[in-house]
Scaffold this motif. Structure first.
Motif, PDB file in Angstrom:
ATOM      1  N   SER A 103      36.304  66.063  15.561  1.00 46.71           N
ATOM      2  CA  SER A 103      37.261  65.972  16.656  1.00 46.71           C
ATOM      3  C   SER A 103      36.597  66.380  17.958  1.00 46.71           C
ATOM      4  O   SER A 103      35.492  66.929  17.985  1.00 46.71           O
ATOM      5  N   THR A 104      37.292  66.120  19.058  1.00 47.22           N
ATOM      6  CA  THR A 104      36.741  66.499  20.363  1.00 47.22           C
ATOM      7  C   THR A 104      36.550  68.009  20.460  1.00 47.22           C
ATOM      8  O   THR A 104      35.622  68.491  21.102  1.00 47.22           O
ATOM      9  N   GLU A 105      37.446  68.766  19.795  1.00 46.80           N
ATOM     10  CA  GLU A 105      37.310  70.222  19.805  1.00 46.80           C
ATOM     11  C   GLU A 105      36.100  70.672  18.998  1.00 46.80           C
ATOM     12  O   GLU A 105      35.481  71.691  19.283  1.00 46.80           O
ATOM     13  N   GLY A 106      35.741  69.872  17.976  1.00 44.44           N
ATOM     14  CA  GLY A 106      34.631  70.243  17.115  1.00 44.44           C
ATOM     15  C   GLY A 106      33.269  69.873  17.659  1.00 44.44           C
ATOM     16  O   GLY A 106      32.248  70.193  17.063  1.00 44.44           O
ATOM     17  N   GLY A 107      33.232  69.182  18.818  1.00 41.94           N
ATOM     18  CA  GLY A 107      31.959  68.795  19.404  1.00 41.94           C
ATOM     19  C   GLY A 107      31.329  67.631  18.669  1.00 41.94           C
ATOM     20  O   GLY A 107      31.987  66.867  17.980  1.00 41.94           O
ATOM     21  N   GLY A 108      30.032  67.510  18.818  1.00 39.15           N
ATOM     22  CA  GLY A 108      29.301  66.446  18.135  1.00 39.15           C
ATOM     23  C   GLY A 108      29.251  65.143  18.909  1.00 39.15           C
ATOM     24  O   GLY A 108      28.690  64.161  18.426  1.00 39.15           O
ATOM     25  N   GLY A 109      29.837  65.112  20.121  1.00 38.94           N
ATOM     26  CA  GLY A 109      29.868  63.867  20.881  1.00 38.94           C
ATOM     27  C   GLY A 109      28.482  63.359  21.233  1.00 38.94           C
ATOM     28  O   GLY A 109      28.192  62.167  21.097  1.00 38.94           O
ATOM     29  N   LEU A 110      27.612  64.240  21.685  1.00 36.25           N
ATOM     30  CA  LEU A 110      26.263  63.836  22.044  1.00 36.25           C
ATOM     31  C   LEU A 110      25.501  63.363  20.819  1.00 36.25           C
ATOM     32  O   LEU A 110      24.760  62.370  20.875  1.00 36.25           O
ATOM     33  N   ALA A 111      25.675  64.052  19.701  1.00 34.93           N
ATOM     34  CA  ALA A 111      24.988  63.655  18.468  1.00 34.93           C
ATOM     35  C   ALA A 111      25.443  62.272  18.010  1.00 34.93           C
ATOM     36  O   ALA A 111      24.634  61.479  17.524  1.00 34.93           O
ATOM     37  N   ILE A 112      26.740  61.981  18.164  1.00 41.71           N
ATOM     38  CA  ILE A 112      27.249  60.667  17.782  1.00 41.71           C
ATOM     39  C   ILE A 112      26.601  59.584  18.642  1.00 41.71           C
ATOM     40  O   ILE A 112      26.189  58.532  18.142  1.00 41.71           O
ATOM     41  N   ALA A 113      26.501  59.838  19.952  1.00 37.46           N
ATOM     42  CA  ALA A 113      25.887  58.870  20.858  1.00 37.46           C
ATOM     43  C   ALA A 113      24.412  58.654  20.510  1.00 37.46           C
ATOM     44  O   ALA A 113      23.922  57.518  20.468  1.00 37.46           O
ATOM     45  N   ILE A 114      23.698  59.743  20.236  1.00 37.02           N
ATOM     46  CA  ILE A 114      22.283  59.635  19.871  1.00 37.02           C
ATOM     47  C   ILE A 114      22.131  58.916  18.534  1.00 37.02           C
ATOM     48  O   ILE A 114      21.223  58.090  18.355  1.00 37.02           O
ATOM     49  N   GLY A 115      23.028  59.214  17.592  1.00 39.08           N
ATOM     50  CA  GLY A 115      22.987  58.541  16.299  1.00 39.08           C
ATOM     51  C   GLY A 115      23.214  57.049  16.430  1.00 39.08           C
ATOM     52  O   GLY A 115      22.546  56.241  15.775  1.00 39.08           O
ATOM     53  N   ALA A 116      24.165  56.658  17.291  1.00 41.83           N
ATOM     54  CA  ALA A 116      24.415  55.240  17.524  1.00 41.83           C
ATOM     55  C   ALA A 116      23.196  54.570  18.140  1.00 41.83           C
ATOM     56  O   ALA A 116      22.850  53.434  17.794  1.00 41.83           O
ATOM     57  N   LEU A 117      22.540  55.276  19.046  1.00 40.99           N
ATOM     58  CA  LEU A 117      21.304  54.754  19.647  1.00 40.99           C
ATOM     59  C   LEU A 117      20.220  54.591  18.593  1.00 40.99           C
ATOM     60  O   LEU A 117      19.512  53.576  18.550  1.00 40.99           O
ATOM     61  N   LEU A 118      20.101  55.584  17.731  1.00 37.93           N
ATOM     62  CA  LEU A 118      19.123  55.551  16.643  1.00 37.93           C
ATOM     63  C   LEU A 118      19.326  54.330  15.743  1.00 37.93           C
ATOM     64  O   LEU A 118      18.361  53.692  15.313  1.00 37.93           O
ATOM     65  N   ASP A 119      20.585  53.988  15.485  1.00 40.62           N
ATOM     66  CA  ASP A 119      20.885  52.855  14.615  1.00 40.62           C
ATOM     67  C   ASP A 119      20.547  51.517  15.260  1.00 40.62           C
ATOM     68  O   ASP A 119      20.202  50.550  14.579  1.00 40.62           O
TER      69      ASP A 119
END
Length: 250
Positions: A103-119
């Protein structure tokens, strides 16, 4: 170089299209999973016939095998890093609460974006490499990337929305990945121009290994989660579609 960038963006723009569908339309989970299964089949076919076969013809077994395993290894290590920072389920639509995006409260937004870039980077590099022969772009490769990116964007955007992420963030991520795809295609085209067939083959195989590892780690789990009875059959349809395109294009 600019032609490579254009086609790289075309392939990446399917992520935006898929994200728009996933964000604005409420689709049944089985349909999302089925579309993901089709995309998986398409990419498996592209890896087998358009990447590995071509790499073997150019550089032989040593370059191809080394690049293939190396690409999978590099992707796996990078994927472990971003997954541990919150991007493990970046391609999940959110149907399974235990395997949903943070969730937005749980963070991880930057990691998701980097992961999408990685893919997305390996697919785009291949598009740039396909232009090195002096002819036109590989229509089959672009079609395979486009067809597989739609379900990726669809499923992930649906999961982002369910996790509470805003429209600006969701579309910003996918537009950024589309631009990065264009840049990666340009870099792949420029950096490998004039290199030996063995090096080009190794890089192609690196991308193939990374794509296959990404499929097993991120796309196939979502495909089997919601349509496990038919996911194999649906993936076969996607595989056949890409196979037919490769033969027509050849």
């Amino acid at each position: 170089m600019w032609q490579a960038g254009f086609w790289g963006f075309v392939g990446g723009s399917a992520l935006i299209l898929g994200a728009a569908i996933g964000y604005y339309a409420t689709l049944p989970q089985r349909l999302i999973a089925a579309v993901m299964a089709i995309g998986s089949g398409v990419l498996i076919s592209a890896v087998a016939f358009d990447l590995m076969d071509e790499a073997f013809k150019q550089g032989g077994f040593d370059s191809t095998a080394g690049g293939f395993v190396g690409g999978a290894l590099v992707y796996t290590i990078a994927n472990i890093v971003v997954s541990r920072r919150g991007a493990k389920h970046r391609k999940r639509s959110g149907s399974n609460e235990e395997q949903s995006q943070p969730s937005t409260e749980g963070g991880g937004g930057l990691a998701i974006a980097i992961g999408a870039l990685l893919d997305g980077i390996p697919e785009s590099v291949v598009i740039g490499v396909s232009l090195l022969g002096g002819g036109g772009v590989s229509v089959v490769t672009v079609a395979a990337v486009f067809l597989s990116n739609v379900p990726e964007g669809l499923s992930s955007a649906a999961g982002m929305k369910k996790a509470g992420r805003g429209r600006g963030y969701i579309f910003g991520v996918w537009f950024g990945i589309a631009v990065a795809s264009a840049i990666a295609a340009m870099v792949g085209n420029v950096a490998l121009a004039g290199n030996s067939p063995e090096i080009v083959a190794a890089v192609t195989a690196v991308a193939a290994g990374a794509i296959l590892a990404m499929l097993v780690d991120t796309m196939i789990p979502e495909a089997t989660e919601g349509s496990h009875e038919y996911s194999g059959l649906i993936a076969v349809v996607g595989f056949l579609l890409a196979f037919v395109l490769s033969k027509i294009g050849g």
